[in-house]
Design an enzyme around this catalytic site. Structure first.
Site, short mmCIF file in Angstrom:
data_model
loop_
_atom_site.label_atom_id
_atom_site.label_comp_id
_atom_site.label_asym_id
_atom_site.label_seq_id
_atom_site.Cartn_x
_atom_site.Cartn_y
_atom_site.Cartn_z
N GLY A 140 0.79 -1.22 0.00
CA GLY A 140 0.00 0.00 0.00
C GLY A 140 0.82 1.27 0.00
N GLY A 158 -0.35 6.31 1.40
CA GLY A 158 0.86 5.81 0.76
C GLY A 158 2.15 6.33 1.36
N ARG A 167 14.50 -0.18 1.86
CA ARG A 167 14.67 -1.51 2.42
C ARG A 167 15.29 -2.45 1.38
NH1 ARG A 167 9.16 -3.15 5.50
NH2 ARG A 167 8.40 -3.52 3.37
N ARG A 177 5.77 -12.73 1.02
CA ARG A 177 5.20 -13.03 2.32
C ARG A 177 4.28 -14.24 2.24
NH1 ARG A 177 5.00 -7.64 4.44
NH2 ARG A 177 6.19 -6.28 3.05
N ASP A 210 0.48 -11.48 6.53
CA ASP A 210 1.09 -10.63 5.50
C ASP A 210 2.37 -9.97 5.99
OD1 ASP A 210 -1.09 -9.22 7.02
OD2 ASP A 210 -0.15 -7.47 6.11
N ASN A 211 2.71 -10.21 7.26
CA ASN A 211 3.97 -9.70 7.82
C ASN A 211 4.95 -10.84 8.10
OD1 ASN A 211 2.95 -7.10 7.79
ND2 ASN A 211 2.23 -7.19 9.90
N ASP A 225 8.87 -5.93 8.35
CA ASP A 225 7.82 -4.98 8.75
C ASP A 225 7.91 -4.60 10.23
OD1 ASP A 225 6.84 -4.88 6.18
OD2 ASP A 225 5.35 -6.44 6.52
#
Length: 496
Positions: free
Chosen positions: A104, A137, A187, A194, A263-264, A273
């Site tokens: 996102g 965002g 990063r 994931r 999702d992490n 994350d």
């Protein structure tokens, strides 16, 4: 289906000669992502840079200090050969199916060919994407500094993690609970895939794409699985083993992630994350570091079981490829075997138990119980224990406990266990296993407060300490001291 290898692209004009951009993830096809350009960050400035990581990536130190790098790593300038995109994934959040999610506010520029192999470069906070939902965002300076420092701190501790090359800021306003300012974290990781990527294609019945994704991960990161009779079950087993070792590392060092949604969770077994994380101060097994988690789903002592729950979700997502539920469950069993073994091994190192003996597990358990009942500072206890000898008075360790009688009983048990161990060997092992410095919340908060006033010295000082956390760093003892009273009032949430 195996992802096609990258074709040579134009040399990256901002790196050393011979380094080139690729984007192997983009070769999966448009169903996996949306291509888009980052949203420029107005009037960016440097906040913190990891020259150590820059060297690992094959970048010249002087480049990371350049105006050109500042523009590229804030999304203000495109570079030849990069192919920016945001990927789509889904996931379970706080135990509930959340449906489609996706990057996102993170945009993948591509992968950089480095001496250690391809590394993906991703800008977090680079603007809206089709997966932003109601978000803007952007990332804010506060959370970006925390992620930057935590990424490099975990690497310094030897814990698998995504990395952070730099954090840049801007005076552009961003609304959260209050008005804050924007920032971007650059990063790096071999892959940002994931568990939620697999869930997305499985639960939307896109099983051809699920297979494409699994093959991409196997061929790129788990090649030994290709030789197995059932490669996808082998992938689940390998991911379970890596996740088990990661959880052992977290628990041993006293790290709370705070938001272990599927999702992490990295398919490579990396910490990913960094949001409402915390390194423990006083040892509390049930500590909740995330203010947005009042039920304590992701409390410190629940992390190992949550990781298994997340792996079970991954197994369900892979079931259309594995095709045998019993085989999937058998693959997950590796977690239950590897985690306790890996945790016990790390705790033996922390205790300086050079060789395994019967009764070690009981000593480890009694140590945890003693720390919890006395609410002892976790990091300070382990560092002081490095100087413990059976012949000494152990005053510096005893002073941490209000129940001296219980400590004395434990110290006698510990002294008997290490009496036959070479003290030099034991101390050396312990000093390499018990850091002097961790990223405590109050240290991060002080650096953030200064950074908001354009003073980045605190960020840079912390970075240097955290990249070598086992070293003494004379003159910096205040960074390894007990947290101040006000530290307990710091509230960290999912807001970032």
């Amino acid at each position: 289906m195996t992802a096609a290898p990258d074709t040579p692209s134009d040399p990256l004009d901002l790196a050393e000669p011979g380094l080139k951009w690729g984007n192997s993830f983009a070769r999966l096809g448009p169903g996996f992502y949306t291509e888009l350009q980052p949203t420029p960050l107005p009037s960016p400035y440097w906040v913190g840079r990891s020259q150590a990581l820059a060297r690992e990536l094959g970048l010249e130190d002087h480049w990371l200090e350049s105006a050109e790098a500042l523009e590229v790593l804030t999304g203000n300038r495109s570079t030849a050969g990069s192919r920016p995109l945001a990927s789509v994934y889904s996931g379970h959040q706080f135990g509930v199916w959340a449906g489609q999610l996706g990057d996102g506010r993170a945009i993948l520029l591509g992968d950089l060919q480095t001496p250690a192999g391809p590394q993906e470069i991703q800008l977090k906070g680079a603007g809206r994407t089709p997966y932003s939902r109601m978000g803007d965002g952007r990332a804010v300076l506060r959370s970006s500094i925390r992620e930057f420092l935590a990424s490099e701190a975990m690497h310094g501790l030897g814990i698998p993690t995504t990395r952070a090359l730099c954090v840049t800021g801007s005076d552009a306003p961003v609304r959260r609970e209050d008005i804050e300012t924007a920032a971007v974290v650059t990063r790096t990781s071999p892959s940002f895939i994931r568990f939620g990527h697999f869930e997305h294609f499985s639960y939307s019945n896109q099983h051809d794409r699920l297979k494409t994704l699994a093959d991409y991960v196997i061929d790129g990161f788990y090649p030994a699985c290709r030789e197995a009779k059932q490669p996808y079950a082998a992938l689940l087993e390998a991911a379970s083993e890596r996740t088990a070792r990661l959880m052992a590392a977290w628990q041993a060092i006293g790290f709370c992630h705070g938001v272990m949604n599927t999702d992490n969770m990295s398919i490579l077994g990396l910490t990913i994350d960094y949001g409402p994380f915390q390194f423990l101060d006083a040892f509390d097994p049930g500590h909740i570091c995330n203010h947005s988690d009042p039920q304590g789903r992701y409390a410190y002592n629940k992390q190992p079981n949550i990781a298994y729950w997340n792996l079970f979700c991954l197994g369900q997502a892979l079931l259309p490829l594995i095709e045998d539920q019993e085989q999937a469950l058998a693959a997950l069993e590796s977690y239950k075997t590897v985690f306790p073994q890996a945790l016990e091994a790390r705790m033996r190192d922390k205790l300086g138990l050079v060789e395994t003996q019967a009764g070690d597990r009981e000593l480890i358990e009694s140590t945890f119980k003693l720390l919890a009942s006395n609410k002892v500072d976790y990091t300070i206890f382990w560092r002081r224990l490095c100087g413990f000898t059976p012949q000494s008075g152990h005053e510096s360790v005893r002073d941490l406990f209000f129940d001296r009688e219980s400590f004395n009983a434990w110290a006698l048990q510990y002294s008997e266990r290490v009496a036959g161990v070479d003290q030099g060997v034991r101390a050396n092992l312990m000093l390499k296993s018990n850091p002097k410095f961790v990223l405590r919340n109050h240290l991060g908060e002080e650096a953030i407060r200064a950074a908001k006033l354009k003073d980045f010295s605190g960020v840079n000082t912390l970075l240097g300490l955290l990249q070598a956390p086992f070293d003494e760093h004379p003159g910096h003892d205040s960074f390894s001291d007990f947290p101040p009273d006000w530290a307990s009032s710091i509230e960290i949430s999912c807001s970032s």
